[in-house]
Design a protein around this motif. Structure first.
Motif, mmCIF file in Angstrom:
data_model
loop_
_atom_site.group_PDB
_atom_site.id
_atom_site.type_symbol
_atom_site.label_atom_id
_atom_site.label_comp_id
_atom_site.label_asym_id
_atom_site.label_seq_id
_atom_site.Cartn_x
_atom_site.Cartn_y
_atom_site.Cartn_z
ATOM 1 N N ASN A 1 -15.400 6.247 43.573
ATOM 2 C CA ASN A 1 -16.586 6.246 42.826
ATOM 3 C C ASN A 1 -16.295 7.617 42.362
ATOM 4 O O ASN A 1 -17.214 8.863 43.380
ATOM 5 C CB ASN A 1 -18.019 6.563 43.534
ATOM 6 C CG ASN A 1 -18.891 5.947 42.797
ATOM 7 O OD1 ASN A 1 -19.318 7.080 42.035
ATOM 8 N ND2 ASN A 1 -19.747 5.074 43.053
ATOM 9 N N LYS A 2 -16.305 8.708 40.949
ATOM 10 C CA LYS A 2 -16.763 10.068 40.514
ATOM 11 C C LYS A 2 -17.508 10.905 40.503
ATOM 12 O O LYS A 2 -17.737 11.954 41.423
ATOM 13 C CB LYS A 2 -15.337 9.803 39.417
ATOM 14 C CG LYS A 2 -16.978 9.863 38.328
ATOM 15 C CD LYS A 2 -15.977 10.003 37.101
ATOM 16 C CE LYS A 2 -17.215 9.851 35.828
ATOM 17 N NZ LYS A 2 -16.832 10.334 34.615
ATOM 18 N N GLU A 3 -18.681 9.845 40.590
ATOM 19 C CA GLU A 3 -20.184 10.611 41.467
ATOM 20 C C GLU A 3 -20.082 10.697 42.958
ATOM 21 O O GLU A 3 -21.485 11.975 43.198
ATOM 22 C CB GLU A 3 -20.756 9.391 41.268
ATOM 23 C CG GLU A 3 -21.271 8.920 39.962
ATOM 24 C CD GLU A 3 -21.191 10.026 38.711
ATOM 25 O OE1 GLU A 3 -22.235 10.716 38.360
ATOM 26 O OE2 GLU A 3 -20.703 9.316 37.475
ATOM 27 N N LEU A 4 -19.328 10.436 44.103
ATOM 28 C CA LEU A 4 -19.935 10.574 45.406
ATOM 29 C C LEU A 4 -18.732 12.193 45.181
ATOM 30 O O LEU A 4 -17.961 12.800 46.231
ATOM 31 C CB LEU A 4 -18.772 9.783 46.468
ATOM 32 C CG LEU A 4 -19.492 8.845 45.397
ATOM 33 C CD1 LEU A 4 -18.400 7.471 46.773
ATOM 34 C CD2 LEU A 4 -21.176 8.089 45.833
ATOM 35 N N VAL A 5 -19.282 13.127 44.251
ATOM 36 C CA VAL A 5 -19.271 14.485 44.632
ATOM 37 C C VAL A 5 -19.928 15.408 45.716
ATOM 38 O O VAL A 5 -20.489 14.924 46.327
ATOM 39 C CB VAL A 5 -19.198 15.848 43.138
ATOM 40 C CG1 VAL A 5 -17.556 14.885 42.561
ATOM 41 C CG2 VAL A 5 -20.401 15.270 42.576
#
Length: 314
Positions: free
Chosen positions: A176-180
């Motif tokens: 999930n690329k939002e988990l920055v």
């Protein structure tokens, strides 16, 4: 609270699997912070000089058995006092590049279009720490937005040893690329101690991860791990600075969407006092269903709602 550090290496990395029986490499108190380095890449994807392969990655390749198809994960980290049924709050405080390159490949029978290619294509991508860009072989520079594809707690004991590839209720290969950095992930705990592991560093990725790889690289993450006894979850969820996010994983993408939406309706109702019917309508007006990834056996959908919408009746 204490701050700990774990370096990726032959003594701290498990390759390809999760298992409730895997002993922790570190035990911390709830609320402690831990910095964890990770490595990524089997011997067949190593670059040529001048790109540098870390000795820690060489050691993992040489000494750590690849038990199942899957990722190199550092850990697990046990949290003292964590019990099955509670929730682990994973606050992602910072993410840094661990080395100066990453790789991406596409291959026959892989990804969203398994019949697209007749042979494997592999590229190596230099990563510029100062400018935070990756340079593709044809000259395009992509801004980096690093995150960990894999963050997980131990699976239930009854599952035994399972591959890290499909995302499940214990987390895992969420992609999930939002988990920055700045985001908080919540994982339902299945065994005492929780046993948190992390790996599969990504320099940047598009929603879907369509060819099966992002810019695969090593990362260093700093996490604050807190046991939450006031939450109960069946699936992972997350909060960014601006949004709440529910996640679901299933072989059928439509089922993923239904589960993620149902979870969001429940979240809205619990936090605002709105009825489920009102929450359902709010989702149609303000929530976004996004494809997390379509390439890991269990597909993924995440549903995102701005926190500003979590308002009850005045």
């Amino acid at each position: 609270m204490a701050h700990h550090r774990i370096e990726a290496g032959a003594e701290t990395v498990h390759w390809g699997y999760f298992d409730a029986a895997l002993p922790p490499v570190l035990t911390i108190a709830s609320g402690d912070t831990v910095t964890i380095s990770t490595v990524s890449g089997a011997p067949d994807v190593m670059p040529l000089p001048p790109l540098q392969v870390p000795e820690s990655l060489r050691a993992v390749q040489a000494e750590v058995p690849n038990r199942l198809p899957g990722h190199m994960c550092t850990g697990p980290v046990a949290i003292r006092g964590a019990k099955a049924g509670q929730v682990l709050e994973v606050r992602i405080d910072a993410i840094e590049l661990h080395y100066d390159w990453g790789y991406t490949f596409a291959a026959p029978l892989k990804g969203v279009l398994p019949d697209e290619l007749s042979e494997r294509h592999l590229i190596h991508i230099p990563l510029d720490r100062d400018r935070m860009v990756g340079r593709l072989p044809w000259g395009l520079e992509l801004p980096l937005r690093p995150f960990f594809g894999v963050m997980a707690v131990a699976p239930p004991e009854g599952w035994g040893m399972v591959s890290t590839l499909p995302p499940r209720r214990n987390g895992g290969n969420l992609d999930n690329k939002e988990l920055v950095a700045g985001t908080t992930l919540y994982l339902p705990i299945h065994v005492d101690g929780a046993n948190f592991s992390v790996g599969d560093g990504h320099g940047v990725q598009g929603d879907g991860e369509v060819c099966i790889t992002a810019i695969e690289t090593g990362l260093i993450g700093t996490f604050t791990l807190t046991v939450r006894d006031d939450l109960r979850l069946e699936w992972p969820m997350a909060e960014t600075p601006t949004h709440v996010m529910t996640m679901a994983f299933h072989p059928d993408l439509d089922d993923c969407a239904r589960i993620a939406l149902d979870l969001m309706i429940g979240l809205i109702a619990a936090r605002t006092g709105l009825t489920r019917a009102e929450a359902y309508m709010l989702c149609s007006l303000a929530a976004d269903l996004r494809v997390t990834q379509m390439v890991n056996g269990n597909n993924g959908i995440h549903c995102m709602l701005p926190k500003s919408c979590l308002v009850g009746r005045s």
